[in-house]
Design an enzyme around this catalytic site. Structure first.
Site, mmCIF file in Angstrom:
data_model
loop_
_atom_site.group_PDB
_atom_site.id
_atom_site.type_symbol
_atom_site.label_atom_id
_atom_site.label_comp_id
_atom_site.label_asym_id
_atom_site.label_seq_id
_atom_site.Cartn_x
_atom_site.Cartn_y
_atom_site.Cartn_z
ATOM 1 N N HIS A 35 0.842 -1.204 0.000
ATOM 2 C CA HIS A 35 0.000 0.000 0.000
ATOM 3 C C HIS A 35 0.875 1.251 0.000
ATOM 4 O O HIS A 35 2.068 1.189 0.311
ATOM 5 C CB HIS A 35 -0.924 0.019 1.225
ATOM 6 C CG HIS A 35 -0.183 0.167 2.519
ATOM 7 N ND1 HIS A 35 0.503 -0.871 3.110
ATOM 8 C CD2 HIS A 35 0.020 1.247 3.313
ATOM 9 C CE1 HIS A 35 1.078 -0.453 4.216
ATOM 10 N NE2 HIS A 35 0.809 0.850 4.366
ATOM 11 N N HIS A 91 4.881 0.188 0.039
ATOM 12 C CA HIS A 91 5.579 -0.645 1.021
ATOM 13 C C HIS A 91 4.631 -1.721 1.561
ATOM 14 O O HIS A 91 3.421 -1.669 1.316
ATOM 15 C CB HIS A 91 6.156 0.221 2.158
ATOM 16 C CG HIS A 91 5.139 1.061 2.844
ATOM 17 N ND1 HIS A 91 4.574 2.186 2.272
ATOM 18 C CD2 HIS A 91 4.556 0.950 4.063
ATOM 19 C CE1 HIS A 91 3.707 2.724 3.098
ATOM 20 N NE2 HIS A 91 3.664 1.989 4.197
ATOM 21 N N ARG A 101 6.229 -9.535 15.972
ATOM 22 C CA ARG A 101 6.897 -8.318 15.500
ATOM 23 C C ARG A 101 6.037 -7.106 15.855
ATOM 24 O O ARG A 101 4.812 -7.194 15.859
ATOM 25 C CB ARG A 101 7.071 -8.395 13.979
ATOM 26 C CG ARG A 101 7.563 -7.121 13.355
ATOM 27 C CD ARG A 101 7.833 -7.254 11.865
ATOM 28 N NE ARG A 101 8.360 -6.007 11.362
ATOM 29 C CZ ARG A 101 7.615 -5.061 10.803
ATOM 30 N NH1 ARG A 101 6.330 -5.219 10.637
ATOM 31 N NH2 ARG A 101 8.181 -3.937 10.403
HETATM 32 O O1 LIG Z 1 4.693 -2.606 10.197
HETATM 33 C C1 LIG Z 1 5.287 -2.082 9.271
HETATM 34 O O2 LIG Z 1 6.507 -2.167 9.119
HETATM 35 C C2 LIG Z 1 4.519 -1.278 8.233
HETATM 36 C C3 LIG Z 1 3.253 -0.686 8.754
HETATM 37 C C4 LIG Z 1 2.599 0.238 7.770
HETATM 38 O O3 LIG Z 1 2.985 0.341 6.635
HETATM 39 C C5 LIG Z 1 1.467 1.073 8.208
HETATM 40 O O4 LIG Z 1 1.014 0.945 9.354
HETATM 41 O O5 LIG Z 1 1.004 1.901 7.367
HETATM 42 FE FE LIG Z 2 2.116 2.045 5.620
#
Ligand SMILES: O=C(O)CCC(=O)C(=O)O
Ligand SMILES: [Fe+2]
Length: 169
Positions: A35, A91, A101
């Site tokens: 996204h 990403h 995590r």
């Molecule tokens: O957890 C992550 O590394 C990415 C989270 C993310 O992209 C978001 O919360 O928009």
């Molecule tokens: Fe994000």
């Protein structure tokens, strides 16, 4: 710089704590699917497990976890504020088979009724890439009408135009 400083005065920033439990099928499961963030700028910290990836030059690249590093990401609204000069970054995050995590994400946004428009000196001599919109309308779109994905803005503008009340002629 002062233009951008003003934009974020009284902004509506939020912080999100992401928690991803271990997953037995990491090959077929995402923590967060691919996204672009709809907000302006994202400041992200991930723990030592790692899993954040960005898409660039046709490939996915892992962002190595480091305790002393924040990942700074440009979101769709900032891309519009700078007339497309900086692009929002696709990403995703992967899950881990063994370990849970966590990531901590700070989403910087302007005030909700702020009209998203690039400063005039950035547009001089070129065309506007995106029409005006308010941050609250993009937020409404991504929260309530279409899950944020790779094409937020491309999908957002037709929706915005079709949802605007028609002015009688
Ligand atoms: O957890 C992550 O590394 C990415 C989270 C993310 O992209 C978001 O919360 O928009
Ligand atoms: Fe994000």
């Amino acid at each position: 710089r002062s233009h951008y400083r003003k934009i974020f005065e009284d902004g509506t920033c939020i912080m999100r704590c992401n928690y991803y439990p271990p997953c037995k099928n990491p090959d077929v499961t995402f923590g967060t699917g691919p996204h672009c963030d709809p907000n302006s700028i994202t400041i992200l910290h991930q723990d030592q497990v790692g899993g954040l990836e960005i898409f660039t030059a046709g490939k996915w690249f892992a962002v190595p976890p480091r305790q002393d590093v924040f990942a700074i990401n440009i979101g769709d609204t900032f891309m519009a504020f700078c007339n497309g000069r900086y692009r929002s970054c696709i990403h995703r995050s992967l899950v881990n088979e063994e370990r849970e995590r966590r990531s901590l994400v700070y989403f910087v946004s302007p005030k909700e009724d702020m009209v998203v428009r690039p400063p005039e000196d950035l547009v001089l001599g070129s065309n506007r890439v995106y029409p005006d919109f308010t941050w609250s309308s993009l937020l409404d779109f991504t929260n309530n009408h279409r899950r944020t994905d790779l094409q937020n803005l491309q999908n957002f503008f037709p929706w915005l135009l079709s949802s605007q009340p028609k002015v009688p002629t």
